[in-house]
Design a protein around this motif. Sequence first.
Motif, mmCIF file in Angstrom:
data_model
loop_
_atom_site.group_PDB
_atom_site.id
_atom_site.type_symbol
_atom_site.label_atom_id
_atom_site.label_comp_id
_atom_site.label_asym_id
_atom_site.label_seq_id
_atom_site.Cartn_x
_atom_site.Cartn_y
_atom_site.Cartn_z
ATOM 1 N N THR A 1 1.128 -1.214 -0.541
ATOM 2 C CA THR A 1 0.000 0.017 -0.063
ATOM 3 C C THR A 1 0.784 1.505 0.132
ATOM 4 O O THR A 1 0.798 2.213 -0.902
ATOM 5 C CB THR A 1 -0.791 0.135 0.953
ATOM 6 N N ASP B 1 0.488 -3.443 -10.240
ATOM 7 C CA ASP B 1 -0.088 -4.110 -9.465
ATOM 8 C C ASP B 1 -0.451 -5.543 -9.178
ATOM 9 O O ASP B 1 -0.648 -6.273 -9.661
ATOM 10 C CB ASP B 1 -1.729 -3.721 -8.350
ATOM 11 N N HIS C 1 0.384 -10.464 -6.149
ATOM 12 C CA HIS C 1 0.044 -11.326 -6.285
ATOM 13 C C HIS C 1 1.167 -12.153 -7.207
ATOM 14 O O HIS C 1 0.494 -13.231 -7.078
ATOM 15 C CB HIS C 1 -1.180 -11.725 -7.615
ATOM 16 N N LYS D 1 0.603 -13.608 0.946
ATOM 17 C CA LYS D 1 1.081 -13.743 -0.299
ATOM 18 C C LYS D 1 1.966 -14.721 -1.106
ATOM 19 O O LYS D 1 2.378 -15.825 0.253
ATOM 20 C CB LYS D 1 1.595 -12.533 -0.726
HETATM 21 C C1 PLP Z 1 -2.309 -7.808 -0.411
HETATM 22 C C2 PLP Z 1 -2.160 -6.382 -1.894
HETATM 23 C C3 PLP Z 1 -2.074 -5.155 -1.738
HETATM 24 C C4 PLP Z 1 -1.456 -4.429 -0.619
HETATM 25 O O1 PLP Z 1 -1.271 -5.365 -0.077
HETATM 26 P P1 PLP Z 1 -0.185 -4.555 1.476
HETATM 27 O O2 PLP Z 1 1.044 -5.121 1.507
HETATM 28 O O3 PLP Z 1 -1.079 -5.866 2.403
HETATM 29 O O4 PLP Z 1 -0.319 -3.304 2.027
HETATM 30 C C5 PLP Z 1 -2.283 -4.406 -2.803
HETATM 31 N N1 PLP Z 1 -3.202 -4.885 -3.912
HETATM 32 C C6 PLP Z 1 -3.282 -5.930 -4.058
HETATM 33 C C7 PLP Z 1 -4.108 -6.510 -5.428
HETATM 34 C C8 PLP Z 1 -3.085 -7.157 -2.876
HETATM 35 O O5 PLP Z 1 -2.990 -8.172 -3.321
#
Ligand code: PLP
Length: 382
Positions: free
Chosen positions: A55, A154, A157, A185
């Motif tokens: 985040t 992003d 995953h 993750k």
């Molecule tokens: C988990 C996740 C986030 C946020 O990750 P954090 O490390 O918990 O802040 C953002 N985008 C996606 C798609 C996620 O699965």
Amino acid sequence: MIPYGRQSISDEDIKAVEDVLRSDWLTQGPAVPRFEQALCDATGAQFAVAANSATSSLHAACLALGLGEGGLLWTSPNTFVASANCALYCGADVDFVDIDPVSRNMCVQALADKLAAADRLPDIVVPVAFSGRSAEMDALAKLANQYGFAVIEDASHAIGGSFMDAAIGCNDYADITIFSFHPVKIVTTAEGGAALTNSAELEARLRLYCSHGVTRDPDLRARTDDPDPWSYDQIALGYNYRMTDMQAALGASQMAQLPAFNRARAKLARRYDELLADLPVKCPLPDDNRHKSGWHLYVVELAQGIDRRKVFEVMRASGIGVNVHYQPVHTQPHYQALGFAEGDFPHAENYYAQAISLPLYATLTEAEQDQVVAALRGAIDG
Ligand SMILES: *Cc1c(COP(=O)(O)O)cnc(C)c1O
């Protein structure tokens, strides 16, 4: 309870964290650059900037790309809220591009259509590599060129996955790629994230925004005429988004196991495909010659008419920690208050209505997997 996801922590991982605790640095020591180098080595990216969460990395990435008030970011509605919230943190606006119901990723044709019809073009587009599989990033990059927006992938995953035979994170088709290291993750640092880029300028800005906007870099400093040796310059409004050395040591140790983690997950995914073949569920797309998923999630869609909530409750009651990814972001109350409405992105909503995530993690055993499938079969028949 068999959880939907969990970390795999080895004795080496524990030793790596312990070594940091006995060292001179708990934070900002040698482990963070070591972890960042491991991320570069695994992906081919030139620079990696670790942070205390994905985040934070998403926010820093938006700032590094100059997103601010009056700006606009588009992302997929089928994601965790953080992929969209990063724009709101910057005072910018958010909009969404509906998914391709087959890949469950942002639909590049829908993106092209929306761009062609737009009064206001996005500054940044954030495709999400849902469940570990990249969107059609080559086609998306062409649109980025044509319309002049930046791309943040992003890939929270997707670490260890690849697209067009290049590791996700190499940034062939993105300006910045984001990974998350939350315990569910693929690789974990407890909390943690990273932003990867091939631009030295973006790297410098990412570091700046993750560390108070403060710099000692003579190339960036405002005060250049013989500054006091102890001094630093704050040249932007940044945040404390830094990763600790304890986290980075765990991450660096985990990175040594990444190929094994991905192999185990991919093998379980293929086994799910086989075990579920006679059930009324739609399985995720398998890997193909363009896509190798990192296999963070294994999501099935129950056939129309099957009550997803009932299946969820029956499976939870029998000790299977199923989950649901994702409630479309635009249907969240915060986004409804911004003007989005149910029905705005029907493919994401239809997918969500029947989706259920089955347990998937590197140490899930075949016996446990059989238990999951038996419970799903029972819940559907029952
Ligand atoms: C988990 C996740 C986030 C946020 O990750 P954090 O490390 O918990 O802040 C953002 N985008 C996606 C798609 C996620 O699965």
